[in-house]
Design a protein around this motif. Structure first.
Motif, PDB file in Angstrom:
ATOM      1  N   PRO A  66       0.847  -1.200   0.000  1.00 49.54           N
ATOM      2  CA  PRO A  66       0.000   0.000   0.000  1.00 49.54           C
ATOM      3  C   PRO A  66       0.883   1.250   0.000  1.00 49.54           C
ATOM      4  O   PRO A  66       1.963   1.258   0.606  1.00 49.54           O
ATOM      5  N   THR A  67       0.431   2.292  -0.666  1.00 44.78           N
ATOM      6  CA  THR A  67       1.252   3.495  -0.771  1.00 44.78           C
ATOM      7  C   THR A  67       1.598   4.085   0.586  1.00 44.78           C
ATOM      8  O   THR A  67       2.724   4.544   0.792  1.00 44.78           O
ATOM      9  N   GLU A  68       0.666   4.059   1.507  1.00 46.74           N
ATOM     10  CA  GLU A  68       0.959   4.646   2.824  1.00 46.74           C
ATOM     11  C   GLU A  68       2.057   3.871   3.561  1.00 46.74           C
ATOM     12  O   GLU A  68       2.752   4.416   4.398  1.00 46.74           O
ATOM     13  N   ALA A  69       2.242   2.600   3.209  1.00 49.22           N
ATOM     14  CA  ALA A  69       3.295   1.791   3.830  1.00 49.22           C
ATOM     15  C   ALA A  69       4.679   2.179   3.317  1.00 49.22           C
ATOM     16  O   ALA A  69       5.696   1.770   3.876  1.00 49.22           O
ATOM     17  N   MET A  70       4.738   2.988   2.271  1.00 51.79           N
ATOM     18  CA  MET A  70       6.012   3.446   1.706  1.00 51.79           C
ATOM     19  C   MET A  70       6.664   4.527   2.562  1.00 51.79           C
ATOM     20  O   MET A  70       7.869   4.743   2.478  1.00 51.79           O
ATOM     21  N   ALA A  71       5.882   5.217   3.388  1.00 47.08           N
ATOM     22  CA  ALA A  71       6.392   6.372   4.141  1.00 47.08           C
ATOM     23  C   ALA A  71       7.686   6.097   4.914  1.00 47.08           C
ATOM     24  O   ALA A  71       8.622   6.901   4.825  1.00 47.08           O
ATOM     25  N   PRO A  72       7.805   4.981   5.643  1.00 46.21           N
ATOM     26  CA  PRO A  72       9.058   4.752   6.378  1.00 46.21           C
ATOM     27  C   PRO A  72      10.281   4.607   5.465  1.00 46.21           C
ATOM     28  O   PRO A  72      11.399   4.908   5.870  1.00 46.21           O
ATOM     29  N   THR A  92       4.744   7.664  -4.792  1.00 44.24           N
ATOM     30  CA  THR A  92       4.134   8.489  -3.760  1.00 44.24           C
ATOM     31  C   THR A  92       3.926   7.693  -2.477  1.00 44.24           C
ATOM     32  O   THR A  92       3.853   6.465  -2.516  1.00 44.24           O
ATOM     33  N   THR A  93       3.831   8.412  -1.383  1.00 38.44           N
ATOM     34  CA  THR A  93       3.501   7.787  -0.101  1.00 38.44           C
ATOM     35  C   THR A  93       2.088   8.156   0.343  1.00 38.44           C
ATOM     36  O   THR A  93       1.661   7.775   1.421  1.00 38.44           O
ATOM     37  N   MET A  94       1.357   8.907  -0.484  1.00 42.30           N
ATOM     38  CA  MET A  94      -0.019   9.280  -0.142  1.00 42.30           C
ATOM     39  C   MET A  94      -0.910   8.050  -0.114  1.00 42.30           C
ATOM     40  O   MET A  94      -0.881   7.228  -1.044  1.00 42.30           O
ATOM     41  N   SER A  95      -1.718   7.941   0.889  1.00 45.90           N
ATOM     42  CA  SER A  95      -2.657   6.833   1.009  1.00 45.90           C
ATOM     43  C   SER A  95      -3.624   6.829  -0.168  1.00 45.90           C
ATOM     44  O   SER A  95      -4.015   7.885  -0.656  1.00 45.90           O
ATOM     45  N   GLY A  96      -3.986   5.623  -0.612  1.00 46.71           N
ATOM     46  CA  GLY A  96      -4.940   5.509  -1.711  1.00 46.71           C
ATOM     47  C   GLY A  96      -4.495   4.573  -2.811  1.00 46.71           C
ATOM     48  O   GLY A  96      -5.181   4.413  -3.814  1.00 46.71           O
ATOM     49  N   GLY A 111      -5.462   2.525  -7.675  1.00 45.52           N
ATOM     50  CA  GLY A 111      -5.174   3.803  -7.046  1.00 45.52           C
ATOM     51  C   GLY A 111      -6.384   4.703  -7.163  1.00 45.52           C
ATOM     52  O   GLY A 111      -7.018   4.754  -8.222  1.00 45.52           O
ATOM     53  N   ALA A 112      -6.715   5.393  -6.084  1.00 46.53           N
ATOM     54  CA  ALA A 112      -7.830   6.335  -6.093  1.00 46.53           C
ATOM     55  C   ALA A 112      -7.348   7.665  -5.533  1.00 46.53           C
ATOM     56  O   ALA A 112      -6.586   7.708  -4.577  1.00 46.53           O
ATOM     57  N   GLY A 113      -7.793   8.749  -6.143  1.00 48.39           N
ATOM     58  CA  GLY A 113      -7.401  10.070  -5.690  1.00 48.39           C
ATOM     59  C   GLY A 113      -8.484  11.087  -5.945  1.00 48.39           C
ATOM     60  O   GLY A 113      -9.247  10.964  -6.897  1.00 48.39           O
ATOM     61  N   GLY A 114      -8.551  12.073  -5.067  1.00 51.35           N
ATOM     62  CA  GLY A 114      -9.489  13.169  -5.273  1.00 51.35           C
ATOM     63  C   GLY A 114     -10.149  13.677  -4.015  1.00 51.35           C
ATOM     64  O   GLY A 114     -10.664  14.781  -3.980  1.00 51.35           O
ATOM     65  N   SER A 115     -10.135  12.886  -2.953  1.00 44.76           N
ATOM     66  CA  SER A 115     -10.753  13.319  -1.708  1.00 44.76           C
ATOM     67  C   SER A 115      -9.812  14.255  -0.960  1.00 44.76           C
ATOM     68  O   SER A 115      -8.596  14.173  -1.111  1.00 44.76           O
ATOM     69  N   THR A 116     -10.368  15.131  -0.131  1.00 40.76           N
ATOM     70  CA  THR A 116      -9.533  15.961   0.724  1.00 40.76           C
ATOM     71  C   THR A 116      -9.050  15.170   1.932  1.00 40.76           C
ATOM     72  O   THR A 116      -8.203  15.629   2.682  1.00 40.76           O
ATOM     73  N   ASP A 117      -9.580  13.975   2.109  1.00 40.34           N
ATOM     74  CA  ASP A 117      -9.180  13.058   3.183  1.00 40.34           C
ATOM     75  C   ASP A 117      -8.667  11.785   2.519  1.00 40.34           C
ATOM     76  O   ASP A 117      -9.460  10.971   2.038  1.00 40.34           O
ATOM     77  N   VAL A 118      -7.348  11.609   2.460  1.00 39.19           N
ATOM     78  CA  VAL A 118      -6.782  10.476   1.728  1.00 39.19           C
ATOM     79  C   VAL A 118      -7.216   9.120   2.280  1.00 39.19           C
ATOM     80  O   VAL A 118      -7.136   8.118   1.576  1.00 39.19           O
ATOM     81  N   SER A 119      -7.695   9.078   3.517  1.00 38.56           N
ATOM     82  CA  SER A 119      -8.202   7.804   4.023  1.00 38.56           C
ATOM     83  C   SER A 119      -9.439   7.380   3.236  1.00 38.56           C
ATOM     84  O   SER A 119      -9.696   6.190   3.063  1.00 38.56           O
ATOM     85  N   GLN A 120     -10.176   8.355   2.705  1.00 41.10           N
ATOM     86  CA  GLN A 120     -11.326   8.030   1.859  1.00 41.10           C
ATOM     87  C   GLN A 120     -10.864   7.506   0.504  1.00 41.10           C
ATOM     88  O   GLN A 120     -11.468   6.590  -0.053  1.00 41.10           O
ATOM     89  N   ASP A 121      -9.787   8.068  -0.010  1.00 38.81           N
ATOM     90  CA  ASP A 121      -9.201   7.538  -1.248  1.00 38.81           C
ATOM     91  C   ASP A 121      -8.837   6.067  -1.044  1.00 38.81           C
ATOM     92  O   ASP A 121      -9.101   5.222  -1.900  1.00 38.81           O
ATOM     93  N   ASP A 122      -8.245   5.779   0.109  1.00 42.38           N
ATOM     94  CA  ASP A 122      -7.833   4.410   0.400  1.00 42.38           C
ATOM     95  C   ASP A 122      -9.033   3.474   0.493  1.00 42.38           C
ATOM     96  O   ASP A 122      -8.978   2.341   0.024  1.00 42.38           O
ATOM     97  N   MET A 123     -10.130   3.948   1.076  1.00 45.38           N
ATOM     98  CA  MET A 123     -11.341   3.118   1.140  1.00 45.38           C
ATOM     99  C   MET A 123     -11.828   2.780  -0.264  1.00 45.38           C
ATOM    100  O   MET A 123     -12.256   1.654  -0.528  1.00 45.38           O
TER     101      MET A 123
END
Length: 132
Positions: A66-72, A92-96, A111-123
């Motif tokens: 998952p992209t958010e797992a890239m952050a570390p 990218t490290t942005m969630s989604g 990959g999903a993008g467009g929400s102001t809350d990236v946790s929603q992109d991830d959902m």
């Protein structure tokens, strides 16, 4: 291998989740090489969302996490610390971004993008993966 039919189902599921959340997103489905299989931008999705969606799918589909797992790994001194220079800045490290695993093997990503809350992109991305 992800078929076009499966990719379309993933997009439909992502968009259905977005509608449930009251948002509009772009959704990209790629294979394990980051090659685009299918893409959609919902009406009223922000104009930059296609690039977000593709970057998230590309990252997750080629790295296999998952992209958010890239952050570390993107911190100074880590392998991907300079994401802007790697692959032309396509990581990218942005969630989604969520990988698609088929029979234990990386097959691509949603990959999903467009929400102001990236946790929603991830959902939305997870809903897309679940449809496959």
């Amino acid at each position: 291998m992800i078929t076009l039919s499966q990719a379309k189902k993933a997009i439909e599921a992502s968009e259905l989740k977005a509608k449930e959340l009251g948002i509009a997103v772009s959704t990209a489905v790629v294979d394990e090489y980051g090659v685009l299989i299918a893409f959609s931008r919902m009406d009223n999705a922000i104009k930059i969302s296609p690039r977000f969606a593709y970057a998230k799918a590309y990252t997750s589909g080629t790295i296999g996490m998952p992209t958010e797992a890239m952050a570390p790994y993107a911190q100074e001194g880590k392998p991907y610390h300079d994401l802007n220079s790697l692959f032309g800045g396509e990581l990218t490290t942005m969630s989604g971004g969520e990988p698609i695993m088929i029979d234990g093997k990386l097959a691509g990503a949603v990959g999903a993008g467009g929400s102001t809350d990236v946790s929603q992109d991830d959902m939305c991305a997870k809903a897309g993966v679940a449809a496959i």
